[in-house]
Design a protein around this motif. Structure first.
Motif, PDB file in Angstrom:
ATOM      1  N   ASN A 116       6.192 -19.340  -5.425  1.00 25.94           N
ATOM      2  CA  ASN A 116       6.463 -18.326  -5.804  1.00 25.94           C
ATOM      3  C   ASN A 116       5.633 -18.375  -7.415  1.00 25.94           C
ATOM      4  N   SER A 130      -4.469 -10.055   6.100  1.00 24.55           N
ATOM      5  CA  SER A 130      -3.917  -9.376   4.592  1.00 24.55           C
ATOM      6  C   SER A 130      -5.021  -7.927   4.894  1.00 24.55           C
ATOM      7  N   THR A 164      -0.829 -10.588  -5.252  1.00 23.62           N
ATOM      8  CA  THR A 164       0.237 -10.986  -4.340  1.00 23.62           C
ATOM      9  C   THR A 164       1.567 -10.823  -4.085  1.00 23.62           C
ATOM     10  N   ALA A 187       5.467  -9.580   8.258  1.00 22.56           N
ATOM     11  CA  ALA A 187       4.816 -10.278   7.704  1.00 22.56           C
ATOM     12  C   ALA A 187       4.373 -10.635  10.014  1.00 22.56           C
ATOM     13  N   HIS A 189       5.060 -10.469  -1.552  1.00 21.99           N
ATOM     14  CA  HIS A 189       5.492 -11.205  -0.471  1.00 21.99           C
ATOM     15  C   HIS A 189       5.518  -9.873   0.966  1.00 21.99           C
ATOM     16  N   SER A 237      -3.148 -16.265  -8.698  1.00 18.12           N
ATOM     17  CA  SER A 237      -3.801 -15.530  -7.637  1.00 18.12           C
ATOM     18  C   SER A 237      -5.013 -15.894  -8.198  1.00 18.12           C
ATOM     19  N   GLU A 252       8.747  -9.257   3.717  1.00 16.78           N
ATOM     20  CA  GLU A 252       9.741  -9.822   4.846  1.00 16.78           C
ATOM     21  C   GLU A 252       9.205 -10.023   6.487  1.00 16.78           C
TER      22      GLU A 252
END
Length: 73
Positions: free
Chosen positions: A22, A45, A31, A39, A33, A26, A35
């Motif tokens: 965390n 991305s 950025t 993902a 997150h 960046s 789950e």
């Protein structure tokens, strides 16, 4: 290894290091997150962005207000 390979020097001062977790910084982007179940559907991305842009087009085409899209979790 050859002698020439082991005698090489590297200047590592100019490298950028990314922290894991965390607290990572960046580099030029936001950025987010995801789950694990989400993902696993996207290889990178670029695929996530493509899917989100498609969803944005669908929402605009159907003229759905964003307030209707948010869940009551």
């Amino acid at each position: 290894m050859k002698k020439a390979e082991t005698d090489m020097e590297y200047d590592l001062k100019s490298l950028r290091v990314r922290n894991a977790g965390n607290a990572r910084k960046s580099f030029g982007g936001l950025t987010v997150h995801l789950e694990p179940d989400v993902a696993e559907m996207f290889p990178d991305s670029e695929a996530v962005n493509e899917a989100l842009r498609f969803l944005i087009k669908v929402i605009k085409y159907n003229k759905y207000p964003l307030s209707n899209m948010r869940g009551n979790d």
